[in-house]
Design a protein around this motif. Structure first.
Motif, mmCIF file in Angstrom:
data_model
loop_
_atom_site.group_PDB
_atom_site.id
_atom_site.type_symbol
_atom_site.label_atom_id
_atom_site.label_comp_id
_atom_site.label_asym_id
_atom_site.label_seq_id
_atom_site.Cartn_x
_atom_site.Cartn_y
_atom_site.Cartn_z
ATOM 1 N N ILE A 156 98.209 108.996 101.852
ATOM 2 C CA ILE A 156 97.239 110.100 101.921
ATOM 3 C C ILE A 156 97.072 110.506 103.226
ATOM 4 N N MET A 157 97.443 111.812 103.730
ATOM 5 C CA MET A 157 96.617 112.362 104.962
ATOM 6 C C MET A 157 95.229 113.067 104.746
ATOM 7 N N TYR A 158 94.385 112.728 105.612
ATOM 8 C CA TYR A 158 93.063 113.461 105.761
ATOM 9 C C TYR A 158 93.031 114.040 107.019
ATOM 10 N N GLN A 203 94.493 111.641 109.888
ATOM 11 C CA GLN A 203 94.893 110.010 109.849
ATOM 12 C C GLN A 203 95.424 109.858 108.305
ATOM 13 N N VAL A 204 96.513 108.937 108.273
ATOM 14 C CA VAL A 204 97.275 108.542 106.855
ATOM 15 C C VAL A 204 96.771 107.144 106.506
ATOM 16 N N ASN A 205 96.269 107.155 105.448
ATOM 17 C CA ASN A 205 95.923 105.884 104.963
ATOM 18 C C ASN A 205 96.440 105.537 103.545
ATOM 19 N N GLN A 206 96.104 104.255 102.720
ATOM 20 C CA GLN A 206 96.558 104.003 101.415
ATOM 21 C C GLN A 206 96.175 104.913 100.448
ATOM 22 N N SER A 207 96.797 104.724 99.294
ATOM 23 C CA SER A 207 96.288 105.621 98.067
ATOM 24 C C SER A 207 95.735 104.167 96.992
ATOM 25 N N PRO A 249 87.157 122.588 106.742
ATOM 26 C CA PRO A 249 86.319 121.241 107.099
ATOM 27 C C PRO A 249 87.004 119.905 106.857
ATOM 28 N N ARG A 250 87.424 119.908 105.326
ATOM 29 C CA ARG A 250 88.207 118.623 104.921
ATOM 30 C C ARG A 250 89.397 119.186 104.097
ATOM 31 N N ASN A 251 90.341 118.371 104.141
ATOM 32 C CA ASN A 251 91.416 118.507 103.281
ATOM 33 C C ASN A 251 92.263 117.442 103.106
ATOM 34 N N THR A 252 93.101 117.034 101.902
ATOM 35 C CA THR A 252 93.936 115.998 102.052
ATOM 36 C C THR A 252 95.507 116.491 101.807
ATOM 37 N N TYR A 253 96.512 115.926 102.315
ATOM 38 C CA TYR A 253 97.745 115.999 101.870
ATOM 39 C C TYR A 253 98.476 114.718 101.705
ATOM 40 N N PHE A 254 99.778 114.659 101.280
ATOM 41 C CA PHE A 254 100.388 113.621 101.231
ATOM 42 C C PHE A 254 100.753 113.112 102.580
ATOM 43 N N GLY A 255 101.022 111.724 103.002
ATOM 44 C CA GLY A 255 101.137 111.422 104.209
ATOM 45 C C GLY A 255 102.054 112.018 105.155
ATOM 46 N N ASP A 256 103.325 112.582 104.349
ATOM 47 C CA ASP A 256 104.276 113.198 105.369
ATOM 48 C C ASP A 256 104.066 114.638 105.301
ATOM 49 N N GLY A 257 102.666 115.128 105.147
ATOM 50 C CA GLY A 257 102.206 116.266 105.352
ATOM 51 C C GLY A 257 102.559 117.598 104.246
#
Length: 312
Positions: A156-158, A203-207, A249-257
């Motif tokens: 997950i990319m934050y 940043q990319v971190n664990q799910s 202000p905030r969003n999430t994507y999969f780690g590959d964008g």
């Protein structure tokens, strides 16, 4: 030998420990029984202690430090507004009283997190204000494998844009020096970009992670909470109009964008709702939580409410 019993509101979990500390300071009681307390916490993942005579943030901090046998952690890379009291004890999230705070494991959006939490109810709300909990293992097991496998493979990319709409970077990083922020980002694998005095980080971190003591997998992230789809439709549309997708202000994507399907996040929220349970706070309650095994949140409330938190 300390024994737990079921809560009236939570019949299937023996998580209530009623104690009598007559003639003892709470911190001395904690020192005598900490081995048993931690054994019960390891067994159940949560433990509600009633009967302790704790009346201040200082006493609460001393109690937690004694039970957890460590200094309490500071809350540096912040995602919610809080007030720091003595000894790394904080007020619980200070969002407006009529807002729901969704289920989350503390700091699971980061690459470092507390393993244990302690909550102390100084003043229960006259109406509402419960702290719902949910089993992170059960959530992991219930998420369809087709959804879970994508999250685990891609992570997950934050993405955060810091402004007064959410939290400014000075509050999130607890500094007004850009070089301190850059040092933190470099040490923690963040991408960062300054736009004048405004900051953007990725940043990319664990799910999901494996519980270090028990070995089972737990769902451990805040993709559902940071994603723009967590906002109500009117606020979501307003934010997208104001900031565009890149400036939220905030969003999430999969780690590959790549985009996370909103239907998958809706399914995850649905599972959290299915797994949630709660109890009614009483004044003086102390709730201990294994932060990897259980999520927590907050229900709306009326009137005054004061709940403190410490992290170890």
């Amino acid at each position: 030998m300390l024994e737990t019993k079921p809560l009236p509101e939570v019949h299937n979990r023996k998580i209530l420990l009623e104690v009598d500390t007559s003639g003892m300071k709470s911190v001395d009681w904690a020192a005598e029984y900490k081995a048993q307390i931690n054994q019960l916490l390891d067994e159940h993942g949560i433990l509600l202690i009633r009967g302790l005579k704790v009346v201040s943030s200082k006493q609460f901090g001393q109690l937690l430090s004694t039970l957890f046998d460590s200094e309490l952690a500071s809350y540096q890379y912040r995602s919610t507004p809080r007030t720091e009291l003595r000894g790394n004890v904080y007020t619980a999230t200070e969002y407006h009283h009529d807002e729901v705070i969704p289920q989350h494991n503390e700091c699971s959006y980061a690459n470092k997190w507390p393993s244990k939490l302690g909550f102390f109810c100084m003043l229960p709300a006259p109406e509402g204000g419960a702290t719902p909990l949910a089993d992170s293992r059960a959530v992991y097991d219930k998420i369809p494998e087709s959804i879970r496998s994508q999250f685990e493979a891609k992570k997950i990319m934050y993405v955060r844009n810091y402004s007064d709409i959410d939290l400014p970077w000075t509050e999130v990083f607890q500094t007004d020096k850009k070089e301190d922020v850059e040092k933190f980002c470099n040490e923690n694998g963040f991408e960062f970009e300054w736009r004048g005095d405004e900051l953007r980080t990725k940043q990319v971190n664990q799910s999901a992670i494996e519980h270090p003591l028990h070995g089972f997998k737990v769902w451990f992230n805040q993709a559902h909470l940071f994603h723009v789809s967590s906002l109500d439709p009117e606020t979501k549309q307003s934010f997208l109009s104001m900031f565009g997708n890149e400036g939220l202000p905030r969003n999430t994507y999969f780690g590959d964008g790549t985009e996370i399907p909103e239907k998958d996040l809706a399914k995850i929220r649905e599972i959290y709702d299915q797994e949630m349970f709660h109890f009614s706070w009483l004044k003086g309650d102390v709730l201990l939580v294994d932060n990897l095994r259980f999520t927590h949140g907050r229900q709306p409330y009326e009137g005054a409410r004061k709940v403190l938190v410490g992290m170890a």
